[in-house]
Design a protein around this motif. Structure first.
Motif, PDB file in Angstrom:
ATOM      1  N   ASP A 193       0.817  -1.205   0.000  1.00 31.43           N
ATOM      2  CA  ASP A 193       0.000   0.000   0.000  1.00 31.43           C
ATOM      3  C   ASP A 193       0.854   1.259   0.000  1.00 31.43           C
ATOM      4  OD1 ASP A 193       0.812  -0.804   2.575  1.00 31.43           O
ATOM      5  OD2 ASP A 193      -0.784   0.320   3.539  1.00 31.43           O
ATOM      6  N   PHE A 224       2.224   1.885  -3.695  1.00 33.02           N
ATOM      7  CA  PHE A 224       1.225   2.481  -4.585  1.00 33.02           C
ATOM      8  C   PHE A 224       0.904   3.917  -4.170  1.00 33.02           C
ATOM      9  CE2 PHE A 224       0.333  -2.054  -5.424  1.00 33.02           C
ATOM     10  CZ  PHE A 224       0.421  -2.029  -6.804  1.00 33.02           C
ATOM     11  N   ASP A 225       0.844   4.180  -2.867  1.00 36.91           N
ATOM     12  CA  ASP A 225       0.570   5.547  -2.419  1.00 36.91           C
ATOM     13  C   ASP A 225       1.694   6.507  -2.806  1.00 36.91           C
ATOM     14  OD1 ASP A 225      -1.835   4.855  -1.336  1.00 36.91           O
ATOM     15  OD2 ASP A 225      -1.130   4.758   0.743  1.00 36.91           O
ATOM     16  N   GLN A 252      -0.863   5.768  -7.234  1.00 34.33           N
ATOM     17  CA  GLN A 252      -1.503   4.841  -8.159  1.00 34.33           C
ATOM     18  C   GLN A 252      -2.342   3.832  -7.383  1.00 34.33           C
ATOM     19  OE1 GLN A 252      -1.572   5.183 -11.316  1.00 34.33           O
ATOM     20  NE2 GLN A 252       0.206   6.451 -11.827  1.00 34.33           N
ATOM     21  N   SER A 253      -3.230   3.169  -8.082  1.00 30.34           N
ATOM     22  CA  SER A 253      -4.094   2.157  -7.480  1.00 30.34           C
ATOM     23  C   SER A 253      -3.517   0.764  -7.708  1.00 30.34           C
ATOM     24  CB  SER A 253      -5.489   2.226  -8.102  1.00 30.34           C
ATOM     25  OG  SER A 253      -6.236   1.075  -7.766  1.00 30.34           O
ATOM     26  N   PRO A 254      -3.665  -0.144  -6.732  1.00 31.65           N
ATOM     27  CA  PRO A 254      -3.256  -1.535  -6.950  1.00 31.65           C
ATOM     28  C   PRO A 254      -3.978  -2.180  -8.132  1.00 31.65           C
ATOM     29  CG  PRO A 254      -3.661  -1.132  -4.626  1.00 31.65           C
ATOM     30  CD  PRO A 254      -4.150   0.089  -5.362  1.00 31.65           C
ATOM     31  N   ALA A 255      -5.065  -1.553  -8.584  1.00 33.91           N
ATOM     32  CA  ALA A 255      -5.821  -2.114  -9.702  1.00 33.91           C
ATOM     33  C   ALA A 255      -4.983  -2.234 -10.970  1.00 33.91           C
ATOM     34  CB  ALA A 255      -7.057  -1.259  -9.982  1.00 33.91           C
ATOM     35  N   LEU A 256      -3.914  -1.468 -11.074  1.00 29.82           N
ATOM     36  CA  LEU A 256      -3.102  -1.559 -12.283  1.00 29.82           C
ATOM     37  C   LEU A 256      -2.377  -2.906 -12.373  1.00 29.82           C
ATOM     38  CD1 LEU A 256       0.170  -1.075 -11.529  1.00 29.82           C
ATOM     39  CD2 LEU A 256      -0.633   1.266 -11.243  1.00 29.82           C
ATOM     40  N   ASP A 306      -8.048  -4.992  -9.122  1.00 29.21           N
ATOM     41  CA  ASP A 306      -8.775  -4.685  -7.889  1.00 29.21           C
ATOM     42  C   ASP A 306      -8.020  -3.607  -7.135  1.00 29.21           C
ATOM     43  OD1 ASP A 306      -9.499  -5.051  -4.896  1.00 29.21           O
ATOM     44  OD2 ASP A 306     -10.980  -6.299  -5.915  1.00 29.21           O
ATOM     45  N   ASP A 307      -8.751  -2.669  -6.519  1.00 30.75           N
ATOM     46  CA  ASP A 307      -8.075  -1.549  -5.880  1.00 30.75           C
ATOM     47  C   ASP A 307      -7.661  -1.820  -4.437  1.00 30.75           C
ATOM     48  OD1 ASP A 307     -10.528  -1.527  -4.683  1.00 30.75           O
ATOM     49  OD2 ASP A 307     -11.054   0.523  -5.269  1.00 30.75           O
ATOM     50  N   GLU A 308      -7.904  -3.036  -3.926  1.00 26.02           N
ATOM     51  CA  GLU A 308      -7.475  -3.355  -2.573  1.00 26.02           C
ATOM     52  C   GLU A 308      -6.799  -4.716  -2.459  1.00 26.02           C
ATOM     53  OE1 GLU A 308     -10.070  -2.682   0.736  1.00 26.02           O
ATOM     54  OE2 GLU A 308     -11.277  -1.235  -0.387  1.00 26.02           O
ATOM     55  N   HIS A 315      -4.774  -8.716   0.696  1.00 27.92           N
ATOM     56  CA  HIS A 315      -4.887  -7.267   0.741  1.00 27.92           C
ATOM     57  C   HIS A 315      -3.529  -6.638   0.481  1.00 27.92           C
ATOM     58  CE1 HIS A 315      -5.636  -3.189   2.309  1.00 27.92           C
ATOM     59  NE2 HIS A 315      -6.902  -3.438   1.983  1.00 27.92           N
TER      60      HIS A 315
END
Length: 243
Positions: free
Chosen positions: A49, A52-53, A57-61, A65-67, A139
């Motif tokens: 996390d 990505f922060d 950016q979002s983990p969805a890349l 999924d964004d989480e 997660h």
């Protein structure tokens, strides 16, 4: 056997010994730099996390999924995800931007995270898919993230400037391990400036690094060159679905 399969077998054998002899790191973000006569490598590692922060950016890349990260999706290749991670930031050499492209991006369960203190560590970490079976969701905060970038340009005598998006100001510690021609030059902590950037000055001198001394300079450099060559093959030559 595909080049990706050969690479995974090589780094899989190395990962066991590397993880057993090198201590884990604890900084928010770790950067490993490899400076060669004609190329430069820059690697980043942080808790998923946080990574990505830092790049906003979002983990969805990675897997959509964004989480949660689904490990089966990683087998389809992560070149594009690595490029996308850097889309709001930049790594420049001597003031020239846009010279780096992603080699690979990977995540590992945090309890099984790999050390990243040398370029060899970093190549192993971005090349080995060390996780649960496909279909398992973890997660992003329970993962350690790794990503590596390559530039066909030397930074032996030039500074490397890394620019993060605005929320990189939340970083409390950045640890840098800088290697020149396979030899460790410096390890230090650095603060992110108000504009979201850090500058890594070219090393003034080098001394033999511990990992090369232990493994033998010739063998270490030879294997590092082989692994780098496999990662940097034209992307379409690699079979992203091979085991």
């Amino acid at each position: 056997m595909s080049f990706r399969s050969i690479f995974k077998r090589l780094v899989g054998a190395l990962a066991v010994s590397a993880a057993s002899v090198l201590p884990a790191f604890s900084s928010d973000l770790t950067i490993v730099v490899g400076r060669d006569e004609s190329s430069t490598e820059v690697y980043f590692s942080a808790r998923g996390d946080v990574l990505f922060d830092v790049f906003d950016q979002s983990p969805a890349l990675l897997t959509g999924d964004d989480e949660y990260i689904e490990f089966g999706g990683l087998s389809r290749g992560t070149f594009d995800a690595g490029d996308a991670l850097l889309a709001k930031g930049d790594i420049s050499i001597g003031g020239q931007s846009g010279v780096f492209e992603a080699m690979s991006m990977m995540v590992h369960p945090i309890q099984d995270k790999l050390p990243m203190q040398t370029p060899m560590d970093a190549l192993i970490a971005i090349g080995v898919c060390n996780g649960p079976p496909a279909g398992t969701l973890i997660h992003v905060s329970g993962l350690q993230g790794y990503v590596g970038y390559f530039a066909d340009r030397s930074a032996q005598d030039e500074g490397i400037r890394i620019t993060f998006p605005a929320n990189s100001a939340d970083l409390t510690e950045v640890t840098v391990h800088d290697f020149s021609l396979g030899r460790k030059s410096l390890s230090y902590s650095v603060d992110v400036k108000a504009d979201g950037s850090i500058t890594l000055a070219p090393p003034e001198g080098t001394h033999p690094s511990l990992w090369l001394t232990a493994a033998g300079a010739g063998a270490g450099l030879g294997l590092l060159s082989l692994l780098t060559a496999v990662l940097l093959l034209p992307r379409r030559q690699l079979d992203p679905t091979s085991a």
